[in-house]
Every structure is written in structure tokens, then in C-alpha cells.
Design a protein around this motif. Structure first.
Motif, mmCIF file in Angstrom:
data_model
loop_
_atom_site.group_PDB
_atom_site.id
_atom_site.type_symbol
_atom_site.label_atom_id
_atom_site.label_comp_id
_atom_site.label_asym_id
_atom_site.label_seq_id
_atom_site.Cartn_x
_atom_site.Cartn_y
_atom_site.Cartn_z
ATOM 1 N N THR A 11 0.839 -1.191 0.000
ATOM 2 C CA THR A 11 0.000 0.000 0.000
ATOM 3 C C THR A 11 0.873 1.239 0.000
ATOM 4 O O THR A 11 1.785 1.365 0.815
ATOM 5 C CB THR A 11 -0.905 0.002 1.244
ATOM 6 O OG1 THR A 11 -1.707 -1.186 1.223
ATOM 7 C CG2 THR A 11 -1.805 1.224 1.276
ATOM 8 N N ARG A 58 -4.869 6.213 -1.797
ATOM 9 C CA ARG A 58 -4.242 4.957 -1.383
ATOM 10 C C ARG A 58 -4.215 4.058 -2.612
ATOM 11 O O ARG A 58 -5.248 3.809 -3.237
ATOM 12 C CB ARG A 58 -5.063 4.323 -0.274
ATOM 13 C CG ARG A 58 -4.453 3.060 0.266
ATOM 14 C CD ARG A 58 -5.295 2.499 1.380
ATOM 15 N NE ARG A 58 -5.170 3.398 2.530
ATOM 16 C CZ ARG A 58 -6.042 3.462 3.516
ATOM 17 N NH1 ARG A 58 -7.118 2.712 3.493
ATOM 18 N NH2 ARG A 58 -5.868 4.283 4.517
ATOM 19 N N VAL A 59 -3.012 3.598 -2.978
ATOM 20 C CA VAL A 59 -2.825 2.774 -4.175
ATOM 21 C C VAL A 59 -2.168 1.460 -3.771
ATOM 22 O O VAL A 59 -1.179 1.455 -3.036
ATOM 23 C CB VAL A 59 -1.940 3.505 -5.219
ATOM 24 C CG1 VAL A 59 -1.757 2.646 -6.462
ATOM 25 C CG2 VAL A 59 -2.533 4.863 -5.571
ATOM 26 N N PHE A 60 -2.713 0.347 -4.262
ATOM 27 C CA PHE A 60 -2.109 -0.958 -4.013
ATOM 28 C C PHE A 60 -1.255 -1.344 -5.212
ATOM 29 O O PHE A 60 -1.707 -1.276 -6.356
ATOM 30 C CB PHE A 60 -3.173 -2.040 -3.783
ATOM 31 C CG PHE A 60 -2.568 -3.388 -3.568
ATOM 32 C CD1 PHE A 60 -2.072 -3.728 -2.322
ATOM 33 C CD2 PHE A 60 -2.449 -4.295 -4.606
ATOM 34 C CE1 PHE A 60 -1.464 -4.966 -2.121
ATOM 35 C CE2 PHE A 60 -1.857 -5.524 -4.421
ATOM 36 C CZ PHE A 60 -1.362 -5.865 -3.167
ATOM 37 N N TYR A 109 -8.962 1.524 -1.721
ATOM 38 C CA TYR A 109 -7.919 1.932 -2.656
ATOM 39 C C TYR A 109 -8.529 2.738 -3.794
ATOM 40 O O TYR A 109 -9.637 2.461 -4.230
ATOM 41 C CB TYR A 109 -7.193 0.712 -3.245
ATOM 42 C CG TYR A 109 -6.432 -0.089 -2.218
ATOM 43 C CD1 TYR A 109 -5.229 0.369 -1.719
ATOM 44 C CD2 TYR A 109 -6.937 -1.288 -1.743
ATOM 45 C CE1 TYR A 109 -4.524 -0.360 -0.772
ATOM 46 C CE2 TYR A 109 -6.235 -2.030 -0.793
ATOM 47 C CZ TYR A 109 -5.033 -1.564 -0.315
ATOM 48 O OH TYR A 109 -4.350 -2.283 0.625
#
Length: 118
Positions: free
Chosen positions: A66, A73-75, A94
């Protein structure tokens, strides 16, 4: 590497192998109605990642976990950016998922055909 599939009304992203350890995640389930679209873009790896929390980043080797940037929020789970797929999300934890898959074109087509038409 990630395995992407459709199960009923959900997109399932299974993180495989040791990437589970690096990403600190093994599975994501996203309602299809919360998917805005999917694209393949090897250049995404050059974009700023922000700060990781939790995750792993070794430039040129792996970006997994993460990452927080500009309030989003980017995975990530990518070793080889040539096989990266970006899945844009709405109303989810995300904002986007960036995952490496064996066949980016097939994965994008699978996702795009599964998204409900509004």
C-alpha cells in the motif's frame, strides 16, 4: 504476480507466491460496480509512488503493498512493468490497483467486459 478473476459480482485479485509477504496482502475482493476501468500501462512504474505503508519497494526489482500519494491509497504488486495492469476504483479503500499479471491484454478485456454498464 497476481491472478485476476471474476467471481459472481466481484473482481478477485489473488497475490501469488512470496509477493504475499512483500505486499502484506494475499487477496482483494472488489465489487464490480466499484470498478471504473482497467488499462495496461508499462510507464506507470515511473510515476511517483508516495510513501509506503505497509509494503516493499526496491526500485527496478519490486513495488508491492500500500502506497499513499496526494491523499490517495494505491495498491501495488509489480516486478515487471511490461505486464502491469491499472484498475481504477471508486468508493473503495484503494483508489487504484496496479498489479502484474501474465497477460495484461486478456486481463484488461476480462475486467472491461465484466464492469456493469451504467
Amino acid at each position: 504476480m497476481a491472478k485476476v478473476s471474476i467471481d459472481g459480482d466481484r473482481l478477485i485479485v489473488e497475490i501469488e507466491g512470496l509477493d504475499k509477504l512483500w505486499a502484506l496482502k494475499s487477496r482483494l475482493a472488489i465489487p464490480l460496480g466499484n470498478i471504473r476501468g482497467a488499462t495496461s500501462d508499462p510507464g506507470i512504474i515511473k510515476d511517483p509512488k508516495g510513501f509506503r505503508s505497509p509494503g516493499t519497494r526496491l526500485p527496478g526489482v519490486i513495488t508491492a503493498g500500500t502506497f499513499h500519494i496526494d491523499g490517495e491509497r494505491v495498491f501495488w504488486d509489480v516486478h515487471d512493468p511490461a505486464n502491469a495492469v491499472i484498475i481504477e476504483l471508486a468508493d473503495e479503500r484503494y483508489t487504484r490497483l496496479v498489479v502484474q499479471v501474465p497477460d495484461p491484454r486478456a486481463t484488461v478485456a476480462l475486467i472491461e467486459h465484466a464492469i456493469p454498464v451504467s
